[in-house]
Design a protein around this motif. Structure first.
Motif, PDB file in Angstrom:
ATOM      1  N   HIS A 181       0.842  -1.203   0.000  1.00 57.90           N
ATOM      2  CA  HIS A 181       0.000   0.000   0.000  1.00 57.90           C
ATOM      3  C   HIS A 181       0.874   1.250   0.000  1.00 57.90           C
ATOM      4  O   HIS A 181       0.589   2.217  -0.705  1.00 57.90           O
ATOM      5  N   ILE A 182       1.965   1.211   0.780  1.00 55.67           N
ATOM      6  CA  ILE A 182       2.834   2.402   0.859  1.00 55.67           C
ATOM      7  C   ILE A 182       3.386   2.730  -0.525  1.00 55.67           C
ATOM      8  O   ILE A 182       3.450   3.895  -0.929  1.00 55.67           O
ATOM      9  N   SER A 183       3.759   1.687  -1.267  1.00 61.99           N
ATOM     10  CA  SER A 183       4.340   1.935  -2.582  1.00 61.99           C
ATOM     11  C   SER A 183       3.294   2.391  -3.601  1.00 61.99           C
ATOM     12  O   SER A 183       3.549   3.277  -4.400  1.00 61.99           O
ATOM     13  N   LEU A 184       2.118   1.779  -3.559  1.00 63.57           N
ATOM     14  CA  LEU A 184       1.153   1.993  -4.645  1.00 63.57           C
ATOM     15  C   LEU A 184       0.112   3.075  -4.386  1.00 63.57           C
ATOM     16  O   LEU A 184      -0.359   3.710  -5.317  1.00 63.57           O
ATOM     17  N   TYR A 185      -0.297   3.227  -3.129  1.00 61.72           N
ATOM     18  CA  TYR A 185      -1.520   4.011  -2.894  1.00 61.72           C
ATOM     19  C   TYR A 185      -1.361   5.161  -1.899  1.00 61.72           C
ATOM     20  O   TYR A 185      -2.358   5.611  -1.343  1.00 61.72           O
ATOM     21  N   GLU A 186      -0.132   5.583  -1.619  1.00 65.87           N
ATOM     22  CA  GLU A 186       0.010   6.641  -0.622  1.00 65.87           C
ATOM     23  C   GLU A 186       0.674   7.881  -1.227  1.00 65.87           C
ATOM     24  O   GLU A 186       1.410   8.614  -0.562  1.00 65.87           O
ATOM     25  N   VAL A 187       0.399   8.070  -2.519  1.00 70.31           N
ATOM     26  CA  VAL A 187       0.754   9.298  -3.232  1.00 70.31           C
ATOM     27  C   VAL A 187       2.270   9.567  -3.227  1.00 70.31           C
ATOM     28  O   VAL A 187       2.701  10.710  -3.408  1.00 70.31           O
ATOM     29  N   GLY A 188       3.048   8.528  -3.005  1.00 73.45           N
ATOM     30  CA  GLY A 188       4.505   8.719  -2.976  1.00 73.45           C
ATOM     31  C   GLY A 188       4.947   9.629  -1.849  1.00 73.45           C
ATOM     32  O   GLY A 188       5.990  10.290  -1.949  1.00 73.45           O
ATOM     33  N   GLY A 189       4.163   9.681  -0.768  1.00 75.46           N
ATOM     34  CA  GLY A 189       4.447  10.631   0.326  1.00 75.46           C
ATOM     35  C   GLY A 189       5.837  10.493   0.916  1.00 75.46           C
ATOM     36  O   GLY A 189       6.468  11.493   1.255  1.00 75.46           O
ATOM     37  N   VAL A 190       6.330   9.249   1.016  1.00 71.65           N
ATOM     38  CA  VAL A 190       7.636   9.085   1.665  1.00 71.65           C
ATOM     39  C   VAL A 190       8.723   9.800   0.872  1.00 71.65           C
ATOM     40  O   VAL A 190       9.650  10.372   1.463  1.00 71.65           O
ATOM     41  N   SER A 191       8.622   9.796  -0.471  1.00 67.88           N
ATOM     42  CA  SER A 191       9.641  10.520  -1.240  1.00 67.88           C
ATOM     43  C   SER A 191       9.291  11.992  -1.380  1.00 67.88           C
ATOM     44  O   SER A 191      10.151  12.855  -1.239  1.00 67.88           O
ATOM     45  N   ALA A 192       7.998  12.300  -1.643  1.00 67.44           N
ATOM     46  CA  ALA A 192       7.615  13.704  -1.850  1.00 67.44           C
ATOM     47  C   ALA A 192       7.855  14.528  -0.583  1.00 67.44           C
ATOM     48  O   ALA A 192       8.342  15.655  -0.652  1.00 67.44           O
ATOM     49  N   HIS A 204      27.838   5.133  -4.590  1.00 69.30           N
ATOM     50  CA  HIS A 204      26.701   5.405  -5.474  1.00 69.30           C
ATOM     51  C   HIS A 204      25.344   5.159  -4.819  1.00 69.30           C
ATOM     52  O   HIS A 204      24.314   5.501  -5.390  1.00 69.30           O
ATOM     53  N   SER A 205      25.317   4.523  -3.653  1.00 74.28           N
ATOM     54  CA  SER A 205      24.031   3.993  -3.138  1.00 74.28           C
ATOM     55  C   SER A 205      23.477   4.784  -1.973  1.00 74.28           C
ATOM     56  O   SER A 205      24.243   5.207  -1.086  1.00 74.28           O
ATOM     57  N   PRO A 206      22.159   4.911  -1.931  1.00 81.44           N
ATOM     58  CA  PRO A 206      21.555   5.476  -0.718  1.00 81.44           C
ATOM     59  C   PRO A 206      21.612   4.431   0.397  1.00 81.44           C
ATOM     60  O   PRO A 206      21.474   3.237   0.119  1.00 81.44           O
ATOM     61  N   PRO A 207      21.807   4.844   1.635  1.00 82.19           N
ATOM     62  CA  PRO A 207      21.864   3.844   2.713  1.00 82.19           C
ATOM     63  C   PRO A 207      20.489   3.249   3.018  1.00 82.19           C
ATOM     64  O   PRO A 207      19.514   3.986   3.161  1.00 82.19           O
ATOM     65  N   THR A 208      20.430   1.913   3.105  1.00 79.38           N
ATOM     66  CA  THR A 208      19.169   1.249   3.481  1.00 79.38           C
ATOM     67  C   THR A 208      18.973   1.420   4.982  1.00 79.38           C
ATOM     68  O   THR A 208      19.881   1.152   5.768  1.00 79.38           O
ATOM     69  N   ARG A 209      17.778   1.865   5.366  1.00 80.74           N
ATOM     70  CA  ARG A 209      17.511   2.082   6.801  1.00 80.74           C
ATOM     71  C   ARG A 209      16.386   1.199   7.335  1.00 80.74           C
ATOM     72  O   ARG A 209      16.366   0.860   8.505  1.00 80.74           O
ATOM     73  N   LEU A 210      15.413   0.917   6.455  1.00 81.38           N
ATOM     74  CA  LEU A 210      14.147   0.403   6.988  1.00 81.38           C
ATOM     75  C   LEU A 210      13.547  -0.623   6.036  1.00 81.38           C
ATOM     76  O   LEU A 210      13.630  -0.461   4.814  1.00 81.38           O
ATOM     77  N   ILE A 211      12.940  -1.662   6.624  1.00 81.86           N
ATOM     78  CA  ILE A 211      12.149  -2.625   5.837  1.00 81.86           C
ATOM     79  C   ILE A 211      10.684  -2.383   6.207  1.00 81.86           C
ATOM     80  O   ILE A 211      10.342  -2.329   7.399  1.00 81.86           O
ATOM     81  N   CYS A 212       9.828  -2.228   5.188  1.00 80.92           N
ATOM     82  CA  CYS A 212       8.399  -2.046   5.459  1.00 80.92           C
ATOM     83  C   CYS A 212       7.642  -3.296   4.998  1.00 80.92           C
ATOM     84  O   CYS A 212       7.791  -3.724   3.849  1.00 80.92           O
ATOM     85  N   LEU A 213       6.837  -3.845   5.893  1.00 82.77           N
ATOM     86  CA  LEU A 213       6.022  -5.026   5.562  1.00 82.77           C
ATOM     87  C   LEU A 213       4.549  -4.671   5.745  1.00 82.77           C
ATOM     88  O   LEU A 213       4.227  -3.630   6.338  1.00 82.77           O
ATOM     89  N   GLU A 214       3.677  -5.544   5.267  1.00 83.32           N
ATOM     90  CA  GLU A 214       2.218  -5.277   5.357  1.00 83.32           C
ATOM     91  C   GLU A 214       1.503  -6.546   5.834  1.00 83.32           C
ATOM     92  O   GLU A 214       1.735  -7.627   5.283  1.00 83.32           O
ATOM     93  N   ASN A 215       0.632  -6.415   6.850  1.00 77.52           N
ATOM     94  CA  ASN A 215      -0.084  -7.575   7.392  1.00 77.52           C
ATOM     95  C   ASN A 215      -1.446  -7.138   7.944  1.00 77.52           C
ATOM     96  O   ASN A 215      -1.463  -6.308   8.850  1.00 77.52           O
ATOM     97  N   THR A 216      -2.588  -7.665   7.415  1.00 76.38           N
ATOM     98  CA  THR A 216      -2.686  -8.567   6.292  1.00 76.38           C
ATOM     99  C   THR A 216      -2.256  -7.830   5.024  1.00 76.38           C
ATOM    100  O   THR A 216      -2.246  -6.597   4.998  1.00 76.38           O
ATOM    101  N   HIS A 217      -1.930  -8.609   3.993  1.00 78.21           N
ATOM    102  CA  HIS A 217      -1.498  -7.950   2.774  1.00 78.21           C
ATOM    103  C   HIS A 217      -2.697  -7.739   1.858  1.00 78.21           C
ATOM    104  O   HIS A 217      -3.234  -8.679   1.278  1.00 78.21           O
ATOM    105  N   ASN A 218      -3.069  -6.466   1.735  1.00 76.47           N
ATOM    106  CA  ASN A 218      -4.276  -6.098   0.980  1.00 76.47           C
ATOM    107  C   ASN A 218      -4.285  -6.700  -0.426  1.00 76.47           C
ATOM    108  O   ASN A 218      -5.157  -7.500  -0.766  1.00 76.47           O
ATOM    109  N   ASP A 244       3.057  -2.056   8.195  1.00 78.35           N
ATOM    110  CA  ASP A 244       1.753  -1.491   7.846  1.00 78.35           C
ATOM    111  C   ASP A 244       0.734  -2.561   8.230  1.00 78.35           C
ATOM    112  O   ASP A 244       0.456  -3.482   7.480  1.00 78.35           O
ATOM    113  N   GLY A 245       0.215  -2.401   9.438  1.00 77.15           N
ATOM    114  CA  GLY A 245      -0.735  -3.383   9.961  1.00 77.15           C
ATOM    115  C   GLY A 245      -2.141  -2.814   9.931  1.00 77.15           C
ATOM    116  O   GLY A 245      -2.890  -2.984  10.893  1.00 77.15           O
ATOM    117  N   ALA A 246      -2.477  -2.138   8.819  1.00 74.90           N
ATOM    118  CA  ALA A 246      -3.820  -1.554   8.695  1.00 74.90           C
ATOM    119  C   ALA A 246      -4.876  -2.565   9.164  1.00 74.90           C
ATOM    120  O   ALA A 246      -5.811  -2.216   9.886  1.00 74.90           O
TER     121      ALA A 246
END
Ligand code: PLP
Length: 327
Positions: A68-79, A111-125, A154-156
């Motif tokens: 959901h974060i990737s597809l349906y949240e208007v790209g808020g984390v990057s914007a 060349h790489s941005p540092p990885t900080r966080l893993i985001c998971l979803e449960n249940t997976h919509n 993301d435990g919506a």
């Protein structure tokens, strides 16, 4: 629920003086086994402030390509956060393979941005509302620990997962640094979500909430509804799961519908319509006062979600309507 809302004791929650919000936040922290929680207006804001609190500008997060974060949240984390999302393929059950996650973690390359966080979803919509098991969470935790990463869940619909897996929510959130869950959706409150984590993390998240305009004043009127959800409306999610199973089992037998009923474990059903044009199907359903979401018109994909306002009898009516339209 409306009575509880109308008679709630309230105060200014920006100053943390609303006793009903505090009661809800304490209850949420207790249910998820975390030190603290913060009440937010929506799941989208909850996920956003969680990512903003874990990451700085230029950091990277790993998340599923069907999340959901990737597809349906208007790209808020990057914007809004300057955070770089790196999407990895979700398996059909909503997990991301541990090998793929591990390969996705960046190392100290200029060349790489540092990885900080893993985001998971449960249940997976998007993965048919799949509940994710604690064993998988443990594997991700081991990986995160090895590389010094944090985990946000993301435990919506985490309460649906807990009911389906017959375990307390805290077992599913034990290995994550933060979790967002929604009081709206299956838990039936009109508004609201919670972010839960350590006290230090929630202090940051509360500030991030204020920054994105989510500081609410007499929010106790809304929190009162959420308390009813958490106290009285969790166990009944099982009814929604049974209704979903019944709907999936019956409509999977109709010619013109493709659906693997064995995948239905909670309250979400996706099916593919092969026997009729999607718009025509929607129009026929509308005449029968049935509303359903067409998620992908090109692929003929639909989503049905079961909740407290849809009774078993109404599910029966939906099944009969599908049969008569597709006969
Ligand atoms: C998995 C998941 N996460 C987050 C959200 C966002 O919740 P909200 O609609 O309250 O912003 C949703 C909403 O459908 C969702 O399904």
């Amino acid at each position: 629920m409306l009575d509880a809302m109308a008679t709630a004791k309230v105060g200014d929650d920006v100053f943390q003086e609303d006793p009903t919000v505090q009661k809800l936040e304490n209850l949420a922290a207790e249910k998820t086994g975390k030190e603290a929680a913060v009440f937010v207006p929506s799941g989208t804001m909850g996920n956003l402030i969680s990512v903003l609190s874990h990451c700085g500008r230029g950091d990277e997060i790993l998340l599923g390509n069907k999340s959901h974060i990737s597809l349906y949240e208007v790209g808020g984390v990057s914007a809004l956060g300057g955070v770089h999302p790196r999407t990895l393929p979700n398996n059909n059950d909503g997990t991301i393979s541990i090998e793929i996650l591990e390969k996705g973690i960046r190392h100290s390359d200029i060349h790489s941005p540092p990885t900080r966080l893993i985001c998971l979803e449960n249940t997976h919509n998007l993965c048919q509302g799949s509940p994710i098991h604690p064993e998988y969470m443990m594997s991700v935790w081991n990986l995160a620990k090895k590389y010094g990463l944090k985990i946000h869940l993301d435990g919506a619909r985490i309460f649906n997962a807990a009911v389906a897996l017959k375990m307390p929510v805290s077992k599913l959130t034990e290995k994550v640094d933060s979790v967002m869950f929604c009081l709206s959706k299956g838990l039936s409150a009109p508004v609201g979500s919670l972010v839960c984590g350590s006290s230090e993390f929630i202090d940051k998240a509360r500030k991030a909430r204020k920054m994105v305009g989510g500081g609410m004043r007499q929010a106790g009127y809304l929190a009162a509804a959420g308390i009813i959800s958490l106290v009285n409306l969790v166990d009944r999610l099982q009814e929604d799961h049974e209704n979903a199973k019944m709907l999936a089992t019956q409509i999977s037998q109709i010619e013109g519908i493709e659906l693997d009923k064995s995948k239905i474990k909670t309250n979400i059903i996706f099916f593919k319509l092969t026997g009729l044009d999607g718009e025509a199907f929607l129009q026929q359903l509308e005449k029968k006062q049935i509303k359903i979401l067409m998620t992908d018109p090109d692929a003929g994909m639909f989503r049905a979600v079961l909740h407290r306002e849809v009774s078993k009898e109404q599910v029966g009516t939906v099944i009969e309507s599908f049969k008569s339209i597709l006969a």
